[in-house]
Design an enzyme around this catalytic site. Structure first.
Site, PDB file in Angstrom:
ATOM      1  N   GLU A 155      34.501  40.813  40.183  1.00  0.00           N
ATOM      2  CA  GLU A 155      35.391  40.030  39.314  1.00  0.00           C
ATOM      3  C   GLU A 155      36.655  39.574  40.036  1.00  0.00           C
ATOM      4  O   GLU A 155      37.751  39.575  39.489  1.00  0.00           O
ATOM      5  CB  GLU A 155      35.709  40.804  38.035  1.00  0.00           C
ATOM      6  N   GLU A 259      27.431  43.304  34.414  1.00  0.00           N
ATOM      7  CA  GLU A 259      28.110  44.050  33.352  1.00  0.00           C
ATOM      8  C   GLU A 259      27.910  43.287  32.052  1.00  0.00           C
ATOM      9  O   GLU A 259      28.282  42.116  31.950  1.00  0.00           O
ATOM     10  CB  GLU A 259      29.596  44.217  33.661  1.00  0.00           C
TER      11      GLU A 259
END
Length: 325
Positions: A155, A259
């Site tokens: 991320e 995720e």
């Protein structure tokens, strides 16, 4: 470093990793194998069929502990102040259930006393001072029997989170990623490497190159109160996935949702549960989804708090009523 013995029991490891005892220097994700919740039915669980994409989970509570309920065991670990000997426990757990391992390596320490600026962290990686951190992790992973995916510096395109590396420029992240992957490959010959942005606009600035990326990962979360507060309506899994997928599909790599989580009222949850593991014609490169089976770590923006993605409810009152808000 406070080293734990290899003889640590699965029972104590489960307590440590589920938060009963704080153990920031332990890899997180492997539960105690006789968890009382792992066979508990739940309408929130993703619906899996013989035609589903591969399903996996970060599962510190053991809710997907039964064989056949998951194909990928997801672990998180820092590359500093970590006891890597316990990876053998993770390997044993995955091997007993016929699973591969996905290891997310965060380039920092989980210790609250860790104080290194994002600039200093970057400098130390590019100078080679942190090569040994990656070498230790990858050497430990090389001794495991399970197939391994390495996911480093996730991320990086999300500037609102707490990650030091998400504040680097694209060129700097790419250089750091390439360095650590090349270090890892010298110790871990058979792993696949995942580049895993959140999926935001501008992520292409952080793409480090085809030669160091085997799989692209994305993060996809659905939270009904957030949907309704920001868009005025519920959003589906496909709607949440589409923007990020569209930004990475031209790299020609297999794509995973590294995720995944969803929370809301009954119909909202049922819609997500029924569709997250489906094969979608519009997402032909999607090969797997990996559920984040725990409460959110950091607060969501705009006061939305920390959603609980877990598929088994600790407290029925924690459910969001149908309608969301």
């Amino acid at each position: 470093m406070n080293r734990k013995s290899k003889a640590i029991t699965f029972a104590s490891l489960g307590l440590l990793l589920s938060g009963t005892v704080l153990a920031a220097n332990m890899p997180r994700g492997i539960p105690e194998p006789n968890s009382p919740t792992m066979a508990t039915p739940s309408d929130k669980r993703p619906v899996l069929t013989e035609n589903s994409v591969d399903f996996g989970a970060y599962d510190p509570h053991g809710d997907f502990g039964t064989p056949g309920s998951s194909k990928i065991e997801h672990l998180f670990l820092p590359w500093e102040d970590v006891d890597l000997s316990t990876l053998t426990l993770a390997d044993d757990y995955a091997q007993a259930r016929g699973r591969s391992l996905m290891i997310t390596i965060e380039p920092w320490s989980w210790s609250p006393e860790w104080r290194v600026t994002e600039g200093e962290l970057l400098r130390s990686i590019l100078s080679g001072e942190r090569d040994e951190n990656m070498a230790r992790v990858c050497s430990a992973a090389a001794a495991l029997k399970s197939p391994v995916i390495i996911r480093w510096g996730q991320e990086m395109d999300e500037t609102d989170n707490q990650f030091s590396w998400s504040h680097w420029r694209g060129e700097d992240f790419k250089a750091a990623y390439r360095r650590v992957v090349n270090v890892c490959r010298s110790h871990l010959k058979n792993a696949k490497f995942m580049w895993s942005p959140k999926g935001n606009e501008g992520l292409e600035a952080f793409y480090p190159g085809d030669d160091v990326v085997d799989i692209v990962g994305l993060s996809v979360f659905g939270y009904q109160p957030y949907d309704q507060g920001t868009t005025g309506r519920d959003q589906t899994f496909a709607e949440r996935l589409a923007p990020g997928y569209g930004r990475v599909m031209n790299y020609g790599k297999p794509i995973m949702v590294a995720e995944l989580g969803y929370e809301g009222g009954g119909s909202y949850v049922a819609s997500w549960a029924a569709t997250v593991a489906e094969r979608h014609a519009e997402f032909p490169q999607l090969t797997a989804v990996v559920y984040f089976n725990d409460r959110e770590i950091y607060d969501w923006p705009q006061g939305y708090g920390r959603p609980d993605w877990r598929v088994v409810r600790d407290n029925i009152s924690g459910q969001v009523p149908d309608g969301g808000m």
